[in-house]
Design an enzyme around this catalytic site. Sequence first.
Site, mmCIF file in Angstrom:
data_model
loop_
_atom_site.group_PDB
_atom_site.id
_atom_site.type_symbol
_atom_site.label_atom_id
_atom_site.label_comp_id
_atom_site.label_asym_id
_atom_site.label_seq_id
_atom_site.Cartn_x
_atom_site.Cartn_y
_atom_site.Cartn_z
ATOM 1 N N VAL A 473 32.079 32.291 39.667
ATOM 2 C CA VAL A 473 31.739 32.442 41.075
ATOM 3 C C VAL A 473 30.243 32.196 41.240
ATOM 4 C CG1 VAL A 473 31.751 33.979 43.073
ATOM 5 C CG2 VAL A 473 33.591 34.129 41.381
ATOM 6 N N ASP A 583 45.922 43.523 41.114
ATOM 7 C CA ASP A 583 44.742 43.622 40.246
ATOM 8 C C ASP A 583 43.635 44.414 40.938
ATOM 9 O OD1 ASP A 583 43.380 43.274 37.884
ATOM 10 O OD2 ASP A 583 42.642 41.274 38.370
#
Length: 749
Positions: A473, A583
Amino acid sequence: MASAILTLLFLSLWPFLLILAAENVTMSSSLTAGENLSWISPSEEFAFGFHQLGNSTNFFLLAIWYAKIPDETTVWHANTEYSVQRGSKVELIDDNIILNDPNGQTIWKALVEPNTSVSYGAMLNTGNFVLSAGTDSSYVWESFNNLTDTILPTQILSSGGMLFSRLTKNNYSKGRFELHFSNESLQLYPVAWPTEIPYDSYFTTMFNANSSKSGYQLGFSESASLYIERGNEEIVQILWQPSSPNSYYYRATLDFDGVFRKYAYPRSSIRAQSWSVVQYIPENICMALTHTQQGSGACGFNSYCQAESGTPRCLCPIGYSLMDPNNEYGGCKPNFTLGCGVDDESMDPEGLYKMERIPSLDWKNGDYASLGPYNQTQCEESCLHDCLCDVAIFHYTTCWKKKLPLSNGRLQNGNGALAFIKISKSVPPPRKPGSNTKRQKQILFGPLVVSKNSMKQHCGFNDELGRGSFGIVYKGALNFGSRNLVAVKKLDRLSQEGEREFRAEVEAIGKTHHKNLVELLGYCHEGPHRLLVYEFMSNGSLADFLFRSPRPDWNQRTWVALGIARGLVYLHEECNATIIHCDIKPQNILLDNHFTPRISDFGLAKSLMFDQTRTDTGIRGTRGYVAPEWFKRVPVTVKLDVYSFGVMLLEIICCRKSVEMVSGYEGKEILIDWVFDCYMEGNLEALMVENDDVGMCDIATLQRWVMIAIWCLEEDPSKRPTMKTVTQNLEGCVEVPIPLNTLSVKSYV
């Protein structure tokens, strides 16, 4: 019984006790719209005066509102036909309270009996504004007896009393719904707006009233229980009492969408929060309104309704759009011409129209023909070739043909109905029913869809924010759009599993829009390149927030936990299709510049179909957060996320990781085990962050939150609470059950 009588006696005397402490408003006192002054209750919790409407500086409402909370929610307003202009004045004069416009014309005044003497006015701590005769503390007028859409604790509705809804969220004129209370029943009615003529009731609670008794009352107790008092004999609760009534403000409001809701708002908070819905009636407004034979239903004509946690979501059929783009509840209109004789009669209908199918959609009213036994094809073709038919509903072997306007539409999963909607062939291809059209367009087709060339030009992929299993990212900047800084998730290897994660993330988050979810601004799906472009979160992840030094204080942590819970409620119960995140962990919770939590990273998310409650998935979670059922390789439900949230809630409480060595507790590297031992031993102080004075002063909340976390961690998924229940528990609106085998634990509540 004696205590109940004493409680009722106290409630009956409560207004007179409060007037002694009130700061009286003397005769000839006045307020002017636009001067930002008001008459405040002694507790400073309520204000009477001119409340600004939205962002306008020229239009106001003569109202009473909560003065200590940021959104200053109104609880009463003068029943004027139009909003009040700047310069209007309200004044205590001529033994009354009178509202004049800027030209001195009277537009509202209290209904005080003629020849009545008024000594003063007062804004009481209950939220009741009164005019008093002064001699015996009696009231000659009070806002509590001149109801609008809201009832407050200590307020009473006598038999014959009623509430009326607003027209829209921001339009305070009388709306489309009314609540009526009588000796026999509590009823909700739609009305033939703009008149006040009621249609058939869509919700009724009967009380089996004894005609020989009198004095039936609908009351809202100081402890936030909504109840019926039967002829001064028996008290029956309608909306029950919460677990922590003194920690919250409460109100019960007949909202503009026809739902009667009880709301709670925390009294003490360092941050702006929002009202939470504690209870509501009816359970499903979309289905309740189908019992009425007239009116437009919850969502207006030609629209259809889908209930999400008691709130109607209003949608237009394929080929239709909102009558008023600013009013979701105002009904829909076709984007093309329908009817007989509107096109060349020599042209075959199949050349002009097509039939779009939507399963589980039905309109209660509007039938002009019922045909059968038919099959689906016969039903579809019958409507297509009938110029009077605009919609057909097929159910089992019957075909109902309908013409506009349609009313009481609702989407009800599993009802067996199939809707055929006739639309012009010139209408653009439809999107999936129930999808957020504006959001889909922005993500899939709009200018924020980013190509690899534009990303190379504007980002450069130099500023790394973090790494995941399938990519990195980066922090980036765009030279277009309203937001400059973005976070770009770049998948660095295009495996089958990586492609699946990319598609899962786009599909899941593309269906969502909530303040506690990260927003996907665009994506790139070009050749081998897979990019996801998100809004930039300036305060990093929850992991950075919790495990940094110094630790965040208790109020900051509770704010974050509540936001995450509300985001999960949205994913599980309120968006178009149920989404299991799969998650949930601190690394996947991001914080914006106001430290509002945003759930992110939907790469493992699973979307359920309307008729699904569980789905198959592989074991791909994160150690320390994975629920036991994943290891059993059985289909999972939303309770998977509930377990992960329970682990993360303990991390938020303790500012400690789920798996790490805990100083002074040899061998206790699992946070869950350590917390449970502390709880069983009555040693909750050990869980608090060092030097967190705020948290130590709120030990009752600490105990409740630990109990909630333990409940979330039940091995059997069916025994875990839903995220909606968890949220209500965290807010203190609903009692938390004591975890099994912990009855001997020391209580701080």
